[in-house]
Design a protein around this motif. Structure first.
Motif, PDB file in Angstrom:
ATOM      1  N   ARG A 117      -3.419 -15.815  14.342  1.00 37.74           N
ATOM      2  CA  ARG A 117      -2.910 -17.016  13.655  1.00 37.74           C
ATOM      3  C   ARG A 117      -3.494 -17.117  12.249  1.00 37.74           C
ATOM      4  N   PHE A 118      -4.768 -16.844  12.110  1.00 34.67           N
ATOM      5  CA  PHE A 118      -5.410 -16.892  10.797  1.00 34.67           C
ATOM      6  C   PHE A 118      -4.762 -15.899   9.834  1.00 34.67           C
ATOM      7  N   LEU A 119      -4.581 -14.668  10.287  1.00 30.40           N
ATOM      8  CA  LEU A 119      -4.002 -13.647   9.414  1.00 30.40           C
ATOM      9  C   LEU A 119      -2.557 -13.957   9.055  1.00 30.40           C
ATOM     10  N   VAL A 120      -1.782 -14.449  10.004  1.00 29.79           N
ATOM     11  CA  VAL A 120      -0.383 -14.776   9.726  1.00 29.79           C
ATOM     12  C   VAL A 120      -0.304 -15.882   8.676  1.00 29.79           C
ATOM     13  N   ARG A 121      -1.161 -16.881   8.771  1.00 28.93           N
ATOM     14  CA  ARG A 121      -1.189 -17.936   7.743  1.00 28.93           C
ATOM     15  C   ARG A 121      -1.582 -17.348   6.394  1.00 28.93           C
ATOM     16  N   ARG A 122      -2.559 -16.467   6.400  1.00 34.04           N
ATOM     17  CA  ARG A 122      -3.035 -15.866   5.151  1.00 34.04           C
ATOM     18  C   ARG A 122      -1.981 -14.954   4.515  1.00 34.04           C
ATOM     19  N   LEU A 123      -1.169 -14.307   5.325  1.00 35.09           N
ATOM     20  CA  LEU A 123      -0.099 -13.454   4.798  1.00 35.09           C
ATOM     21  C   LEU A 123       0.850 -14.236   3.896  1.00 35.09           C
ATOM     22  N   GLY A 124       1.006 -15.525   4.177  1.00 38.72           N
ATOM     23  CA  GLY A 124       1.895 -16.360   3.379  1.00 38.72           C
ATOM     24  C   GLY A 124       1.415 -16.602   1.966  1.00 38.72           C
ATOM     25  N   SER A 125       0.130 -16.434   1.724  1.00 38.30           N
ATOM     26  CA  SER A 125      -0.394 -16.760   0.398  1.00 38.30           C
ATOM     27  C   SER A 125      -1.147 -15.616  -0.288  1.00 38.30           C
ATOM     28  N   ASP A 126      -1.293 -14.492   0.367  1.00 41.95           N
ATOM     29  CA  ASP A 126      -2.094 -13.391  -0.174  1.00 41.95           C
ATOM     30  C   ASP A 126      -1.209 -12.163  -0.376  1.00 41.95           C
ATOM     31  N   SER A 127      -0.848 -11.899  -1.618  1.00 42.10           N
ATOM     32  CA  SER A 127       0.066 -10.789  -1.909  1.00 42.10           C
ATOM     33  C   SER A 127      -0.566  -9.425  -1.604  1.00 42.10           C
ATOM     34  N   GLU A 128      -1.873  -9.286  -1.812  1.00 45.25           N
ATOM     35  CA  GLU A 128      -2.541  -8.021  -1.495  1.00 45.25           C
ATOM     36  C   GLU A 128      -2.483  -7.753   0.007  1.00 45.25           C
ATOM     37  N   LEU A 129      -2.699  -8.790   0.792  1.00 42.25           N
ATOM     38  CA  LEU A 129      -2.647  -8.659   2.245  1.00 42.25           C
ATOM     39  C   LEU A 129      -1.229  -8.300   2.696  1.00 42.25           C
ATOM     40  N   ARG A 130      -0.215  -8.923   2.088  1.00 44.08           N
ATOM     41  CA  ARG A 130       1.183  -8.611   2.432  1.00 44.08           C
ATOM     42  C   ARG A 130       1.516  -7.160   2.089  1.00 44.08           C
ATOM     43  N   ALA A 131       1.049  -6.680   0.955  1.00 46.76           N
ATOM     44  CA  ALA A 131       1.302  -5.297   0.565  1.00 46.76           C
ATOM     45  C   ALA A 131       0.648  -4.330   1.553  1.00 46.76           C
ATOM     46  N   THR A 132      -0.556  -4.643   1.984  1.00 47.08           N
ATOM     47  CA  THR A 132      -1.248  -3.813   2.967  1.00 47.08           C
ATOM     48  C   THR A 132      -0.506  -3.846   4.294  1.00 47.08           C
ATOM     49  N   TRP A 133      -0.042  -5.022   4.692  1.00 46.99           N
ATOM     50  CA  TRP A 133       0.761  -5.191   5.916  1.00 46.99           C
ATOM     51  C   TRP A 133       1.986  -4.275   5.879  1.00 46.99           C
ATOM     52  N   THR A 134       2.665  -4.246   4.752  1.00 46.03           N
ATOM     53  CA  THR A 134       3.855  -3.414   4.596  1.00 46.03           C
ATOM     54  C   THR A 134       3.496  -1.933   4.728  1.00 46.03           C
ATOM     55  N   ARG A 135       2.411  -1.523   4.067  1.00 45.66           N
ATOM     56  CA  ARG A 135       1.986  -0.116   4.155  1.00 45.66           C
ATOM     57  C   ARG A 135       1.599   0.259   5.577  1.00 45.66           C
ATOM     58  N   TYR A 136       0.892  -0.606   6.270  1.00 46.10           N
ATOM     59  CA  TYR A 136       0.486  -0.317   7.648  1.00 46.10           C
ATOM     60  C   TYR A 136       1.705  -0.138   8.538  1.00 46.10           C
ATOM     61  N   HIS A 137       2.727  -0.972   8.337  1.00 46.85           N
ATOM     62  CA  HIS A 137       3.942  -0.837   9.141  1.00 46.85           C
ATOM     63  C   HIS A 137       4.671   0.467   8.812  1.00 46.85           C
ATOM     64  N   LEU A 138       4.698   0.841   7.559  1.00 53.71           N
ATOM     65  CA  LEU A 138       5.337   2.093   7.172  1.00 53.71           C
ATOM     66  C   LEU A 138       4.615   3.288   7.791  1.00 53.71           C
ATOM     67  N   VAL A 139       3.298   3.278   7.747  1.00 57.02           N
ATOM     68  CA  VAL A 139       2.506   4.351   8.357  1.00 57.02           C
ATOM     69  C   VAL A 139       2.768   4.404   9.854  1.00 57.02           C
ATOM     70  N   ARG A 140       2.760   3.246  10.510  1.00 55.16           N
ATOM     71  CA  ARG A 140       3.013   3.200  11.953  1.00 55.16           C
ATOM     72  C   ARG A 140       4.383   3.780  12.280  1.00 55.16           C
TER      73      ARG A 140
END
Length: 65
Positions: A23-46
């Motif tokens: 829940r904490f990370l999902v809330r943070r994804l809404g306001s942290d562009s660096e975290l969102r970019a990392t999220w996207t890369r992790y999904h691409l790698v997966r």
């Protein structure tokens, strides 16, 4: 971004994280562009590791690089 945050994000992508941290990370994804970019890369790698179709890069990737 801290190593711990990257590890938590990776665990979230894999579905291996506590509900509170999730829940904490999902809330943070809404306001942290660096975290969102990392999220996207992790999904691409997966997706690549699982040999799933990921039309994210596009056919002209090599030419753009």
């Amino acid at each position: 971004m801290s190593k711990e945050t990257r590890e938590h994000l990776s665990a979230l992508v894999d579905g291996e994280i506590t509900a509170d941290t999730s829940r904490f990370l999902v809330r943070r994804l809404g306001s942290d562009s660096e975290l969102r970019a990392t999220w996207t890369r992790y999904h691409l790698v997966r997706d690549c590791l699982r040999h799933q179709d990921g039309a994210v890069a596009g056919e002209d990737l090599c030419a753009r690089i």
